[in-house]
Design a protein around this motif. Structure first.
Motif, PDB file in Angstrom:
ATOM      1  N   GLU A 198      38.591  33.398  34.200  1.00 57.71           N
ATOM      2  CA  GLU A 198      38.797  34.734  33.633  1.00 57.71           C
ATOM      3  C   GLU A 198      38.175  35.835  34.496  1.00 57.71           C
ATOM      4  N   GLY A 199      36.992  35.564  35.055  1.00 54.06           N
ATOM      5  CA  GLY A 199      36.312  36.573  35.870  1.00 54.06           C
ATOM      6  C   GLY A 199      37.120  36.946  37.104  1.00 54.06           C
ATOM      7  N   LEU A 200      37.569  35.938  37.817  1.00 54.36           N
ATOM      8  CA  LEU A 200      38.336  36.177  39.044  1.00 54.36           C
ATOM      9  C   LEU A 200      39.677  36.842  38.711  1.00 54.36           C
ATOM     10  N   TRP A 201      40.253  36.439  37.598  1.00 55.05           N
ATOM     11  CA  TRP A 201      41.517  37.026  37.135  1.00 55.05           C
ATOM     12  C   TRP A 201      41.319  38.520  36.837  1.00 55.05           C
ATOM     13  N   ARG A 202      40.195  38.854  36.195  1.00 54.40           N
ATOM     14  CA  ARG A 202      39.909  40.258  35.896  1.00 54.40           C
ATOM     15  C   ARG A 202      39.650  41.042  37.171  1.00 54.40           C
ATOM     16  N   LEU A 203      38.949  40.401  38.100  1.00 51.34           N
ATOM     17  CA  LEU A 203      38.658  41.061  39.380  1.00 51.34           C
ATOM     18  C   LEU A 203      39.969  41.408  40.122  1.00 51.34           C
ATOM     19  N   LEU A 204      40.888  40.451  40.162  1.00 56.17           N
ATOM     20  CA  LEU A 204      42.164  40.692  40.853  1.00 56.17           C
ATOM     21  C   LEU A 204      42.985  41.767  40.127  1.00 56.17           C
ATOM     22  N   ASN A 205      42.942  41.758  38.803  1.00 56.50           N
ATOM     23  CA  ASN A 205      43.643  42.795  38.042  1.00 56.50           C
ATOM     24  C   ASN A 205      43.088  44.182  38.339  1.00 56.50           C
TER      25      ASN A 205
END
Ligand SMILES: [Fe+2]
Length: 478
Positions: free
Chosen positions: A429-436
């Protein structure tokens, strides 16, 4: 009941802790000892493993007797390794130790972490005991139990892994370590030596002896391209054989050769579903040794199984740094179990422009021809790469074609391909949020992702390692 799996003594030592069917911890010795590919266990890693409880049983990943016999047969210096004595050195006493089988540990590591009920398992590696290639059929029984039967094996000295390592050595790289560099070199050469290599392999030549004096005056990049063609030809033969022997549509591919992401593209030509554990080499066998002995599937949820750096995933700080300096180190959460940095011990950078590739190459002191990998939002991968919507590659195991290679030179290889990592919310989730967030600010849902390590050293493990990296390269690690 706490179960340990240990793979140590040859290269890339590792230790796994399992309770019931849950994997509580798994790491590589090198991350703690700071010795690249450290073959042996490490006290700090053992102490970390002990924090999950004292082991009730230890499973060793191979059969030390058979291995000693094979070394004798191979004329290798035969240092007999007694796992019981060996573990005593590390303060582990009075625990029952059971020996496994090298290829079964590989196969079980793959099958037990897959979501398949039934699967064909193809293992290709250099050498353990005697087997160098094996095909097995794994079937789920009641609950987590499974049964397995080996349907085909090829034995030492014939070995695709030893062949690829011998060519790695021939071009001046380090065998058992730099095979991925040989793979990267293939795009720059012409496969002029395919005929000769094919002939050598089919003659039964023992590549364990190396081939430093073969192919005189050959260009190293041509040798790399040739080795890749020969390896892929053999892989295709094995994939066909695996399909016909098992009749299965699900494939598990394991062994050090499963790290050849360029060749892995062929797997989907013969199988509907493919699983390659993100740590398919010998280190992954610490998990496999446990699964193989107990004939039990494990609850595989994530490859983030190592040392923990506490705190929330640093999305805000990473974005700030990326927007300001185009590059940031991230050291957060549990370290990856496997050779790839998948976001928790990663150096992330702007994927556009040539200067970023040069800048990161300078930090990593890598050969200029080597590209970096991209990490991209799963929902956007088909817009940037020639794949269908819904394509996933969470562990950087496949090569795909970039749609606009010139726009992203830092993450595209000379042949127009990229070793892509896709991310969705469930996976990280963290990396997904970062990319978003990065996409929101720049329009690009993708970053360059390479491992956070000082040249020649293993990946950053602890916060202290991260601080050392920051001090040495003046790049903020959040
Ligand atoms: Fe192996």
């Amino acid at each position: 009941m706490i179960k340990w799996g240990v793979a140590a003594g040859t290269h890339d030592g590792s230790l796994a802790v399992v309770k019931g069917n849950d994997i509580l911890f798994a790491s590589h010795s090198e991350r703690y000892s700071r010795i690249k590919n450290d073959a042996h266990l490490d006290q700090e890693m053992i102490d970390e493993a002990l924090s999950f409880g004292h082991p009730d049983i230890i499973y060793w990943y191979e059969d030390p007797y058979k291995k000693a016999l094979r070394k004798l047969y191979a004329g290798q210096p035969n240092k007999w390794m007694n796992p019981k004595k060996y573990l005593t050195q590390w303060g582990i006493h009075n625990v029952s130790i059971k020996y496994g089988n090298h290829h079964e540990s590989h196969a079980a590591a793959g099958y037990s972490t897959s979501n398949f009920s039934n699967a064909a398992v193809l293992v290709i590696d250099a050498i353990g005991e005697f087997t160098t290639t094996s095909i097995s059929l794994y079937k789920n029984k009641r609950g987590n139990n499974y049964s397995s039967s080996c349907l085909f094996r090829r034995s030492y000295p014939w070995s695709l892994g030893l062949f690829y390592s011998a060519i790695t050595d021939r071009v001046g790289l380090k065998p058992n370590e730099d095979e991925y560099i040989l793979m990267g070199m293939a795009a720059y050469g012409r496969p002029r030596w395919v005929y000769d290599m094919r002939k050598l392999l089919s003659s039964g030549y023992n590549f364990h002896k190396g081939c430093r004096h073969f192919f005189p005056d050959a260009d190293e990049f041509d040798l790399a391209a040739s080795a890749q063609v020969v390896y892929e030809e053999e892989l295709i033969k094995l994939l066909k054989l695996t399909r016909s022997l098992t009749g299965e549509k699900n494939l598990v591919l394991m062994g050090g050769c499963a790290l050849n992401c360029l060749a892995n593209r062929h797997t989907h030509d013969y199988f509907n579903n493919v699983w390659i554990m993100p740590n398919p080499g010998d280190a992954g066998s610490s998990i496999g040794a446990i699964a193989a002995a107990e004939k039990q599937k494990l609850n595989w949820k994530t490859p983030y199984l190592g040392e923990n750096i506490e705190g929330k995933y640093p999305v805000k700080n990473a974005i700030e740094e990326l927007l300001k300096n185009k590059i940031v180190g991230v050291a957060s959460g549990r370290a990856e179990f496997g050779p790839r940095a998948l976001g928790n011990r990663s150096l992330l950078a702007d994927p556009t422009g040539q200067e970023m590739k040069d800048a990161v190459n300078k930090i990593k002191k890598r050969q200029e021809f080597r590209p970096f990998a991209p990490v991209i939002l799963e929902e956007d991968v088909h817009k940037y790469f020639d794949v269908e919507r819904g394509f996933t590659s969470p562990y950087m195991q496949y090569i795909v074609r970039a749609k606009e290679p010139t726009k992203y030179p830092a993450i595209v290889h000379r042949d127009g391909s990229s070793r892509v990592q896709t991310v969705n919310k469930l996976q990280h989730e963290g990396l997904w949020r970062l990319l978003n967030q990065y996409k929101k600010h720049t329009g690009t849902p993708m970053l360059l992702n390479t491992s956070l390590n000082i040249k020649g050293e293993p990946m950053v493990n602890t916060r202290k390692d991260a601080d050392n990296f920051q001090a040495k390269y003046n790049i903020k690690v959040v």
